[in-house]
Design an enzyme around this catalytic site. Structure first.
Site, PDB file in Angstrom:
ATOM      1  N   HIS A 187       0.714  -1.331   0.439  1.00 63.38           N
ATOM      2  CA  HIS A 187       0.327  -0.082   0.488  1.00 63.38           C
ATOM      3  C   HIS A 187       0.783   0.952  -0.106  1.00 63.38           C
ATOM      4  CE1 HIS A 187      -2.185   2.987   2.494  1.00 63.38           C
ATOM      5  NE2 HIS A 187      -2.977   2.323   0.582  1.00 63.38           N
ATOM      6  N   GLU A 198       2.409   2.193  -3.342  1.00 63.30           N
ATOM      7  CA  GLU A 198       0.900   2.991  -4.544  1.00 63.30           C
ATOM      8  C   GLU A 198       0.956   4.332  -3.956  1.00 63.30           C
ATOM      9  OE1 GLU A 198      -3.641   4.095  -3.492  1.00 63.30           O
ATOM     10  OE2 GLU A 198      -3.149   1.463  -3.259  1.00 63.30           O
ATOM     11  N   GLU A 218       5.115  11.034   3.827  1.00 63.70           N
ATOM     12  CA  GLU A 218       4.195   9.711   3.245  1.00 63.70           C
ATOM     13  C   GLU A 218       3.945   9.133   4.090  1.00 63.70           C
ATOM     14  OE1 GLU A 218       1.310   9.384   0.742  1.00 63.70           O
ATOM     15  OE2 GLU A 218       2.639  10.400   0.213  1.00 63.70           O
TER      16      GLU A 218
END
Length: 281
Positions: A112, A115, A192
């Site tokens: 994830h 991504e 992130e």
């Protein structure tokens, strides 16, 4: 005991039958017929007649003749279909046959995370340039530009304009970068972490608390019970760039990827563009 169990099953079906619609009732009648009609194997075991018809079920779902399907020399597949509605638009997909099930023990949530990093810089689009560029030509993040990671796959989604070949080609270039050119800048990875952790926190619902209890039962002795795509905050907040890149290198392989293009496009021309751009990966 078998006779009692069978009678109880029939009684349950009868009770449901009396309160269902005619269409549902016919379905139940079919079920009862399958229960009643049996055959006997050589060793004396009764086998429902439905088991005999399994050979008549096709092994694969037939392909739609309208879809052009091919495989590049590097193993990447592609699917193209012309669809003129909406006009001058096309939907692009990069499908990766890998998700959280492919993670190592030190990578929980990394599928994830990869991504997310696809939108934070790549070979042809630096840092936020990708999202900024797409939004500048009318592509909205969310409805037209998005991605998801599941247990078994990761899919990137992009809608592009086809009234300009320059814009369409740029859309294919975005897919190319996602497939082979994500940057994984350490600074962007650190930024992130908070985004992904916030997403993990937003899912702390009653449903998720229930999943933690029934998944180990449903998926007993299976990696599905231990590989929720959202991962764990401990790994998300401490995973190194090397570990993230390792997942990308191991699983973003051409033999595990496919390109899909559906929209107002010339199929033959699009096929040639895909071959030229993606075959060298």
């Amino acid at each position: 005991m078998k006779q009692i169990s069978y009678l109880l099953s029939l009684l349950t079906l009868l009770l449901v039958y009396t309160s269902c619609t005619p269409k549902t009732a016919k379905t139940i009648e079919k079920v009862v017929e399958l229960e009643e009609v049996t055959t006997t194997s050589p060793d004396g075991v009764n086998i429902p007649s439905s088991a005999k018809s399994e050979k008549s079920i096709p092994a694969d779902i037939p392909n739609d003749d309208k879809v052009t399907i091919g495989t590049l020399s590097n193993g990447m597949k592609y699917y193209i279909q012309q669809n003129t509605k909406p006009e001058q638009r096309a939907e692009l997909r990069l499908i990766v046959n890998a998700g959280s099930m492919q993670e190592d023990d030190d990578q929980l949530g990394v599928a994830h995370f990869v991504e997310h990093m696809a939108f934070n810089g790549s070979k042809n689009f630096e840092k936020n340039e990708l999202v900024d560029y797409l939004e500048s030509i009318g592509t909205k993040f969310g409805p037209d530009l998005n991605a998801y990671t599941s247990f078994d796959e990761t899919v990137y989604m992009l809608q592009v304009r086809t009234d300009s070949m320059e814009l369409f080609d740029k859309g294919l270039l975005v897919l190319f970068d996602w497939a082979s050119g994500i940057s994984f800048d350490p600074e962007e990875i650190d930024k992130e972490r908070g985004v992904v952790t916030s997403e993990w926190r937003s899912r702390l619902s009653g449903e998720q608390r229930m999943q933690k209890n029934y998944f180990p039962v449903m998926y007993h002795n299976s990696r599905y019970a231990k590989r929720l795509p959202i991962g764990t905050p401990e790994i998300i907040n401490n995973v190194t760039p090397e570990v993230v890149k390792r997942f990308y290198k191991d699983w973003y392989r051409t033999d595990l990827m496919a390109i899909a293009v559906v929209g107002d496009v010339d199929v033959k021309e699009t096929e040639e563009k895909i071959k030229k751009l993606f075959a060298p990966i």
